[in-house]
Design a protein around this motif. Structure first.
Motif, PDB file in Angstrom:
ATOM      1  N   GLU A 202      38.435  20.484  13.032  1.00 23.01           N
ATOM      2  CA  GLU A 202      38.990  21.806  12.746  1.00 23.01           C
ATOM      3  C   GLU A 202      39.427  21.922  11.291  1.00 23.01           C
ATOM      4  OE1 GLU A 202      42.016  25.032  14.816  1.00 23.01           O
ATOM      5  OE2 GLU A 202      42.245  22.896  15.254  1.00 23.01           O
ATOM      6  N   GLU A 203      39.844  20.808  10.687  1.00 25.85           N
ATOM      7  CA  GLU A 203      40.212  20.832   9.281  1.00 25.85           C
ATOM      8  C   GLU A 203      39.015  21.147   8.399  1.00 25.85           C
ATOM      9  OE1 GLU A 203      41.959  17.109   8.390  1.00 25.85           O
ATOM     10  OE2 GLU A 203      43.722  17.389   9.669  1.00 25.85           O
ATOM     11  N   VAL A 204      37.811  20.776   8.849  1.00 24.98           N
ATOM     12  CA  VAL A 204      36.597  21.002   8.062  1.00 24.98           C
ATOM     13  C   VAL A 204      35.972  22.359   8.381  1.00 24.98           C
ATOM     14  CG1 VAL A 204      34.275  20.147   7.555  1.00 24.98           C
ATOM     15  CG2 VAL A 204      36.157  18.531   7.934  1.00 24.98           C
ATOM     16  N   LEU A 205      35.887  22.693   9.664  1.00 28.46           N
ATOM     17  CA  LEU A 205      35.166  23.899  10.087  1.00 28.46           C
ATOM     18  C   LEU A 205      36.017  25.149  10.032  1.00 28.46           C
ATOM     19  CD1 LEU A 205      33.252  22.414  13.159  1.00 28.46           C
ATOM     20  CD2 LEU A 205      32.444  22.672  10.811  1.00 28.46           C
ATOM     21  N   GLY A 206      37.330  25.012  10.020  1.00 31.61           N
ATOM     22  CA  GLY A 206      38.200  26.171   9.943  1.00 31.61           C
ATOM     23  C   GLY A 206      38.796  26.535  11.286  1.00 31.61           C
ATOM     24  N   PRO A 207      39.746  27.493  11.286  1.00 32.88           N
ATOM     25  CA  PRO A 207      40.428  27.890  12.528  1.00 32.88           C
ATOM     26  C   PRO A 207      39.440  28.364  13.593  1.00 32.88           C
ATOM     27  CG  PRO A 207      41.526  28.812  10.598  1.00 32.88           C
ATOM     28  CD  PRO A 207      40.237  28.226  10.113  1.00 32.88           C
ATOM     29  N   ARG A 208      39.723  28.007  14.841  1.00 34.28           N
ATOM     30  CA  ARG A 208      38.950  28.407  16.017  1.00 34.28           C
ATOM     31  C   ARG A 208      37.539  27.826  16.041  1.00 34.28           C
ATOM     32  NH1 ARG A 208      41.492  32.140  18.981  1.00 34.28           N
ATOM     33  NH2 ARG A 208      39.571  32.593  20.122  1.00 34.28           N
ATOM     34  N   HIS A 209      37.277  26.856  15.165  1.00 33.72           N
ATOM     35  CA  HIS A 209      36.004  26.134  15.207  1.00 33.72           C
ATOM     36  C   HIS A 209      36.298  24.638  15.162  1.00 33.72           C
ATOM     37  CE1 HIS A 209      34.237  30.038  13.832  1.00 33.72           C
ATOM     38  NE2 HIS A 209      33.297  29.655  14.661  1.00 33.72           N
ATOM     39  N   TRP A 210      35.795  23.928  16.144  1.00 29.97           N
ATOM     40  CA  TRP A 210      35.998  22.489  16.178  1.00 29.97           C
ATOM     41  C   TRP A 210      34.943  21.873  17.085  1.00 29.97           C
ATOM     42  CZ3 TRP A 210      39.991  25.777  17.965  1.00 29.97           C
ATOM     43  CH2 TRP A 210      40.014  25.961  19.345  1.00 29.97           C
ATOM     44  N   VAL A 211      34.916  20.560  17.104  1.00 28.90           N
ATOM     45  CA  VAL A 211      33.987  19.831  17.960  1.00 28.90           C
ATOM     46  C   VAL A 211      34.662  19.556  19.302  1.00 28.90           C
ATOM     47  CG1 VAL A 211      32.679  17.693  18.268  1.00 28.90           C
ATOM     48  CG2 VAL A 211      32.783  18.780  16.007  1.00 28.90           C
ATOM     49  N   ASP A 212      34.009  19.961  20.364  1.00 34.34           N
ATOM     50  CA  ASP A 212      34.490  19.691  21.718  1.00 34.34           C
ATOM     51  C   ASP A 212      33.619  18.623  22.366  1.00 34.34           C
ATOM     52  OD1 ASP A 212      36.817  21.117  22.416  1.00 34.34           O
ATOM     53  OD2 ASP A 212      35.686  22.994  22.536  1.00 34.34           O
ATOM     54  N   PRO A 331      28.667  32.179  16.523  1.00 37.33           N
ATOM     55  CA  PRO A 331      27.903  30.987  16.131  1.00 37.33           C
ATOM     56  C   PRO A 331      28.372  30.419  14.800  1.00 37.33           C
ATOM     57  CG  PRO A 331      26.450  32.766  16.844  1.00 37.33           C
ATOM     58  CD  PRO A 331      27.822  33.358  16.704  1.00 37.33           C
ATOM     59  N   LEU A 332      28.362  29.104  14.725  1.00 33.96           N
ATOM     60  CA  LEU A 332      28.736  28.407  13.506  1.00 33.96           C
ATOM     61  C   LEU A 332      27.474  28.084  12.732  1.00 33.96           C
ATOM     62  CD1 LEU A 332      31.055  27.045  11.892  1.00 33.96           C
ATOM     63  CD2 LEU A 332      30.513  24.944  13.134  1.00 33.96           C
ATOM     64  N   LYS A 333      27.418  28.515  11.480  1.00 35.09           N
ATOM     65  CA  LYS A 333      26.225  28.289  10.666  1.00 35.09           C
ATOM     66  C   LYS A 333      26.180  26.864  10.155  1.00 35.09           C
ATOM     67  CE  LYS A 333      25.825  33.089   9.068  1.00 35.09           C
ATOM     68  NZ  LYS A 333      25.754  33.957   7.877  1.00 35.09           N
ATOM     69  N   ARG A 334      24.964  26.349  10.018  1.00 35.24           N
ATOM     70  CA  ARG A 334      24.784  25.037   9.409  1.00 35.24           C
ATOM     71  C   ARG A 334      25.000  25.134   7.905  1.00 35.24           C
ATOM     72  NH1 ARG A 334      22.539  21.013  12.353  1.00 35.24           N
ATOM     73  NH2 ARG A 334      21.607  21.515  14.363  1.00 35.24           N
ATOM     74  N   ALA A 335      25.150  23.980   7.281  1.00 30.25           N
ATOM     75  CA  ALA A 335      25.335  23.948   5.834  1.00 30.25           C
ATOM     76  C   ALA A 335      24.149  24.599   5.141  1.00 30.25           C
ATOM     77  CB  ALA A 335      25.496  22.504   5.359  1.00 30.25           C
TER      78      ALA A 335
END
Length: 337
Positions: A202-212, A331-335
């Motif tokens: 979450e520190e990298v992807l931002g609020p409300r986005h994390w790895v589950d 959706p979370l975009k790739r780099a």
């Protein structure tokens, strides 16, 4: 017709030692044992406890050894794991609106505790099941070796395969999560690993986005929305009630019991749902409720939690249901995307 199939596996076995089902050899059995269950599936970073299952009408032999179905110590003081239960459920052919294609795997897990009860003609066993076999008392080998400059996806896949060598592992997460220093982590349970991964990502992807991290059947999965899964289309006959907002940005959908919707998956609301009989309408004067109303009944939603509740002989339709907790799909975009 309601359908279930409950398979019991001895520890380490690949073939079931016992099977209970409503449709032996594909034919409906009106004398099938009554089965009740409350199965919960959520990401492991937010653990909610185990699932429960009760089977009525069992034999005295099963009743007598019910405590041995769960984790226990034998007469020599040696630890013995519990049996593995595999539950499939849904609907079978029979009723006009039943859709057999929606039935599937609801749960696979190890029995932690077993209880037998006999009162008059009522004989039943109750079981508590957990998908993950590791606990603080009997920890697993979760060693995350995440080196500087390495992608989290590579380190996490290696860690999960080491802890679960006999289970399939699927890691579908962003390439943006790269360690800027060596970040090893050691823990004994899947929940402990999932919480650590969630905080870091979450520190990298931002609020409300994390790895589950979750368990789907026998597969260990890690996801963050980078890879969009297939969408399951919901139809009006599937709904047991009107979808309801239960929290900010969180909706609950109650559908007929089905096994084709998984945690982390996507569901699409039925088309033209706002014009369906029984749906409560709103006017533009009902702001801000009108916004929630429009958002509820259109588009795709990400499933964050699944709860299967069933009683195979209950006349109440809501006692054979799947409850879905969903949030709007972002959706979370790739780099570089």
């Amino acid at each position: 017709m309601r359908f279930y199939e409950l398979n019991m596996y001895a520890p380490g076995a690949s073939k079931p030692s016992r099977t209970w089902t409503t449709h032996p050899n594909g034919v409906w059995d009106p004398g099938a044992l009554m089965l009740g269950f409350d199965v919960i599936a959520t990401p492991y970073a937010t653990p909610v406890g185990g699932s429960t299952l009760t089977l009525w009408g069992v034999s005295l032999q099963d009743l007598a050894q019910s405590s041995n179905f769960g984790r226990h110590y034998d007469a020599q003081g040696n630890y013995q794991p519990g049996v593995t239960l595999e539950l499939l459920g849904g609907m079978a052919k029979g009723l006009p609106l039943a859709d057999p294609t929606q039935r599937g795997l609801l749960m696979v897990g190890e029995v932690v505790q077993g209880f037998g009860n006999w009162q008059g003609t009522d004989q039943h066993i109750s079981l508590v099941i957990y998908p993950s076999v590791y606990t603080m008392e009997h920890p697993g080998n979760f060693v995350l070796v995440w080196r500087r400059g390495q992608k989290l996806s590579e380190a996490l896949e290696s860690c999960l395969k080491m802890a679960y060598p006999n289970n399939p592992v699927e890691v579908s997460i962003s390439d943006q999560i790269i360690a800027d220093q060596d970040m090893p982590h050691v823990c004994g349970t899947l929940s402990g690993l999932a919480m650590a991964i969630k905080d870091t990502s979450e520190e990298v992807l931002g609020p409300r986005h994390w790895v589950d991290i979750a368990i789907r059947g026998r597969t260990i999965v890690a996801y963050d929305g980078t890879v969009q899964p297939g969408v399951v289309q919901l139809n009006i006959p599937d709904l047991l009630s009107q979808p309801t907002w239960v929290d900010v940005g969180t909706m609950q959908i109650d559908v007929v019991l089905r096994g084709d919707v998984q945690v982390g998956g996507l569901v699409r609301m039925p088309p033209a749902l706002t014009n369906s009989p029984g749906m409560v309408g709103m006017t533009s004067n009902a702001w801000p409720g009108v916004y929630n109303y429009q958002a509820t009944f259109s588009g795709d939603f990400k499933v964050t939690g699944v709860r299967h509740v069933g009683n195979s002989r209950s006349p109440d339709g809501t006692q054979w249901a799947t409850h879905l907790r969903c949030v709007p799909n972002t959706p979370l975009k790739r780099a570089g995307g």
